[in-house]
Design a protein around this motif. Structure first.
Motif, PDB file in Angstrom:
ATOM      1  N   ASP A   1     -34.825  -7.034  35.912  1.00 30.87           N
ATOM      2  CA  ASP A   1     -35.903  -6.815  35.600  1.00 30.87           C
ATOM      3  C   ASP A   1     -35.613  -5.488  34.657  1.00 30.87           C
ATOM      4  O   ASP A   1     -35.421  -4.407  35.139  1.00 30.87           O
ATOM      5  CB  ASP A   1     -37.028  -6.332  36.630  1.00 30.87           C
ATOM      6  CG  ASP A   1     -38.080  -5.408  36.301  1.00 30.87           C
ATOM      7  OD1 ASP A   1     -38.456  -5.300  34.978  1.00 30.87           O
ATOM      8  OD2 ASP A   1     -38.739  -5.008  37.062  1.00 30.87           O
TER       9      ASP A   1
ATOM     10  N   HIS B   1     -31.638  -0.260  35.304  1.00 27.61           N
ATOM     11  CA  HIS B   1     -32.161   0.897  34.691  1.00 27.61           C
ATOM     12  C   HIS B   1     -30.936   1.114  33.598  1.00 27.61           C
ATOM     13  O   HIS B   1     -29.843   1.446  34.043  1.00 27.61           O
ATOM     14  CB  HIS B   1     -32.592   1.975  35.204  1.00 27.61           C
ATOM     15  CG  HIS B   1     -33.813   1.782  35.989  1.00 27.61           C
ATOM     16  ND1 HIS B   1     -34.943   2.423  35.691  1.00 27.61           N
ATOM     17  CD2 HIS B   1     -33.876   1.247  37.188  1.00 27.61           C
ATOM     18  CE1 HIS B   1     -35.863   2.065  36.620  1.00 27.61           C
ATOM     19  NE2 HIS B   1     -35.162   1.359  37.242  1.00 27.61           N
TER      20      HIS B   1
ATOM     21  N   ARG C   1     -35.147  -2.364  32.669  1.00 23.66           N
ATOM     22  CA  ARG C   1     -35.936  -1.127  32.293  1.00 23.66           C
ATOM     23  C   ARG C   1     -35.129  -0.132  31.634  1.00 23.66           C
ATOM     24  O   ARG C   1     -33.993   0.389  31.998  1.00 23.66           O
ATOM     25  CB  ARG C   1     -36.459  -0.584  33.972  1.00 23.66           C
ATOM     26  CG  ARG C   1     -37.295  -1.511  34.685  1.00 23.66           C
ATOM     27  CD  ARG C   1     -37.474  -1.067  35.924  1.00 23.66           C
ATOM     28  NE  ARG C   1     -38.307  -1.955  36.996  1.00 23.66           N
ATOM     29  CZ  ARG C   1     -38.909  -1.652  37.976  1.00 23.66           C
ATOM     30  NH1 ARG C   1     -39.267  -0.419  38.288  1.00 23.66           N
ATOM     31  NH2 ARG C   1     -39.314  -2.484  38.587  1.00 23.66           N
ATOM     32  N   TRP C   2     -35.752   0.409  30.635  1.00 24.79           N
ATOM     33  CA  TRP C   2     -35.088   1.283  29.575  1.00 24.79           C
ATOM     34  C   TRP C   2     -35.074   2.888  30.253  1.00 24.79           C
ATOM     35  O   TRP C   2     -36.276   3.280  30.530  1.00 24.79           O
ATOM     36  CB  TRP C   2     -35.798   1.289  28.231  1.00 24.79           C
ATOM     37  CG  TRP C   2     -34.918   0.224  27.713  1.00 24.79           C
ATOM     38  CD1 TRP C   2     -33.996   0.160  26.579  1.00 24.79           C
ATOM     39  CD2 TRP C   2     -35.379  -1.424  27.796  1.00 24.79           C
ATOM     40  NE1 TRP C   2     -33.629  -1.138  26.121  1.00 24.79           N
ATOM     41  CE2 TRP C   2     -34.589  -1.882  26.870  1.00 24.79           C
ATOM     42  CE3 TRP C   2     -36.595  -1.750  28.501  1.00 24.79           C
ATOM     43  CZ2 TRP C   2     -34.569  -3.453  26.477  1.00 24.79           C
ATOM     44  CZ3 TRP C   2     -36.457  -3.250  28.254  1.00 24.79           C
ATOM     45  CH2 TRP C   2     -35.608  -4.125  27.649  1.00 24.79           C
TER      46      TRP C   2
ATOM     47  N   TYR D   1     -37.213   6.431  43.010  1.00 23.36           N
ATOM     48  CA  TYR D   1     -37.335   4.993  43.701  1.00 23.36           C
ATOM     49  C   TYR D   1     -37.577   5.634  44.827  1.00 23.36           C
ATOM     50  O   TYR D   1     -36.753   6.377  45.623  1.00 23.36           O
ATOM     51  CB  TYR D   1     -35.967   4.333  43.951  1.00 23.36           C
ATOM     52  CG  TYR D   1     -35.949   3.446  42.855  1.00 23.36           C
ATOM     53  CD1 TYR D   1     -36.573   2.079  43.281  1.00 23.36           C
ATOM     54  CD2 TYR D   1     -35.414   3.531  41.636  1.00 23.36           C
ATOM     55  CE1 TYR D   1     -36.651   1.106  41.982  1.00 23.36           C
ATOM     56  CE2 TYR D   1     -35.436   2.649  40.467  1.00 23.36           C
ATOM     57  CZ  TYR D   1     -36.289   1.469  40.846  1.00 23.36           C
ATOM     58  OH  TYR D   1     -36.205   0.494  39.895  1.00 23.36           O
TER      59      TYR D   1
ATOM     60  N   PRO E   1     -34.386  -4.595  39.637  1.00 26.28           N
ATOM     61  CA  PRO E   1     -34.543  -3.408  38.526  1.00 26.28           C
ATOM     62  C   PRO E   1     -33.524  -3.269  38.010  1.00 26.28           C
ATOM     63  O   PRO E   1     -32.226  -2.804  39.066  1.00 26.28           O
ATOM     64  CB  PRO E   1     -35.195  -2.539  39.059  1.00 26.28           C
ATOM     65  CG  PRO E   1     -36.288  -3.180  40.373  1.00 26.28           C
ATOM     66  CD  PRO E   1     -35.255  -4.239  40.832  1.00 26.28           C
TER      67      PRO E   1
ATOM     68  N   PHE F   1     -36.963   9.195  36.762  1.00 23.72           N
ATOM     69  CA  PHE F   1     -37.627   8.358  37.468  1.00 23.72           C
ATOM     70  C   PHE F   1     -37.602   8.448  38.920  1.00 23.72           C
ATOM     71  O   PHE F   1     -36.630   9.014  39.384  1.00 23.72           O
ATOM     72  CB  PHE F   1     -37.544   6.848  36.751  1.00 23.72           C
ATOM     73  CG  PHE F   1     -36.129   6.721  36.864  1.00 23.72           C
ATOM     74  CD1 PHE F   1     -35.628   5.720  37.843  1.00 23.72           C
ATOM     75  CD2 PHE F   1     -35.228   7.177  35.724  1.00 23.72           C
ATOM     76  CE1 PHE F   1     -34.247   5.405  37.767  1.00 23.72           C
ATOM     77  CE2 PHE F   1     -33.830   6.379  35.905  1.00 23.72           C
ATOM     78  CZ  PHE F   1     -33.399   5.640  36.769  1.00 23.72           C
TER      79      PHE F   1
END
Length: 255
Positions: free
Chosen positions: A128, A98, A130-131, A138, A96, A136
Motif C-alpha cells: 500500500d 512509506h 504511501r508518499w 501509527y 503500508p 504521520f
C-alpha cells in the motif's frame, strides 16, 4: 528500537578482507546492513528492507509489522523488498510502505510487479504505497521525516516520539544536515547517526561529523551506526564522549 543491522553497504566482515575486525570472533563485529525496527506495544514499524532482512527477522523473532518506512532508495536499504511477503501472509490488508517520491519511484521501478493491484496475489508482497510529505502516526507512534543530504539521492531520517517517552532520531545515511532539520533535532533525547569511518567520506558522515552533530543537538544518548570494518567493538580505540557508543546488531534501546 532494535538495531536489525548496523553495517555499511558491504557489511562486516567484508568479502575478501583479512583485517582484525573481519576475522574477529566478537559478535558485535558482525554487522549486517543498516536497519531498525521500532515497537511501542501498539505498533511495530520497520525502517528499510535491506538485503539481510530475512536473517535479521529470524534472529530477532520479528513476525509481524504494521508498516515499512524507507530512508532512501539505495540498494542496501531496499533490495530485501521480496522478504516482505512473509509479513503479508499474516495480514488481510496490503502492507503500508512509506517513502519519499524519489524512493517510491525506485521501489516501483525495481519491483514493479508488486505495485499493480490486479497482479497482487496472496502469498506475495502486497504494498500500500504511501508518499512521505510530512509527519504521520501509527497508533501512539509519531513519525517526523528529517530531510538530509546523502549523495544525490533524496534521503530522510526519522524522528520518533511517543507521548511521555523519550524522543529518538534515526539518521543512518547522511553527509549534511540542513538547518531546518537541525532545528527538529535540537533537544532530542536519543540520537542514532551515521559514522561510516574516521576519515572523511564524500557521501557519509565521518566520526568527527557525527560527534559534532551529537554535540549540536545536545542528545544525552548517542549511538553510531552504518559502521565500516574500521571500528572494533572490543576496543574502540577512539576518543569519544562517554555518552557516545558504537551500536551493534541486536542492540535494543528503550525509550
Amino acid at each position: 528500537m532494535t538495531f536489525l543491522g548496523t553495517g555499511t553497504s558491504v557489511g562486516v566482515p567484508v568479502i575478501g578482507c583479512d583485517c582484525a575486525v573481519c576475522l574477529s570472533d566478537e559478535p558485535r563485529n558482525k554487522r549486517s546492513r543498516s536497519s531498525v525496527v521500532v515497537r511501542t506495544g501498539e505498533v511495530t514499524v520497520l525502517v528499510d528492507s535491506g538485503p539481510d532482512l530475512r536473517q535479521q527477522a529470524l534472529r530477532e523473532n520479528l513476525r509481524e509489522i504494521d508498516a515499512v518506512i524507507y530512508t532512501h532508495g539505495h540498494v542496501d536499504h531496499v533490495v530485501g523488498f521480496d522478504e516482505l511477503r512473509a509479513f503479508c501472509w499474516r495480514r488481510t490488508e496490503p502492507l503500508p510502505l512509506h517513502a519519499t517520491a524519489g524512493c517510491m519511484e525506485v521501489l516501483q521501478r525495481m519491483f514493479g510487479w508488486a505495485f499493480f493491484p490486479e497482479q497482487q496475489v496472496a502469498g506475495y508482497v502486497r504494498p500500500d504505497a504511501r508518499w512521505i510529505t510530512g509527519p504521520f502516526s501509527y497508533g501512539d507512534l509519531r513519525i517526523t521525516p528529517l530531510p538530509v543530504e546523502h549523495a544525490s539521492v533524496e534521503t530522510v531520517g526519522f524522528l520518533f516520539g511517543v507521548e511521555g517517552k523519550r524522543s529518538l532520531a534515526y539518521l543512518p545515511d547522511v553527509k549534511r544536515i540542513p538547518e531546518a532539520t537541525l532545528e527538529l533535532l535540537r533537544g532530542v533525547d536519543v540520537l542514532v547517526v551515521d559514522a561510516l569511518r574516521s576519515a572523511p567520506h564524500p557521501t557519509h558522515f565521518s566520526l568527527g561529523d557525527a560527534l559534532a552533530t551529537a554535540a549540536e543537538t545536545g542528545a544525552a544518548e548517542v549511538w553510531l551506526t552504518h559502521l565500516s570494518h574500521e571500528y572494533d567493538a572490543r576496543s574502540c580505540g577512539l576518543e569519544i564522549p562517554d555518552n557516545v557508543r558504537l551500536a551493534w546488531d541486536g542492540l535494543t534501546v528503550s525509550l
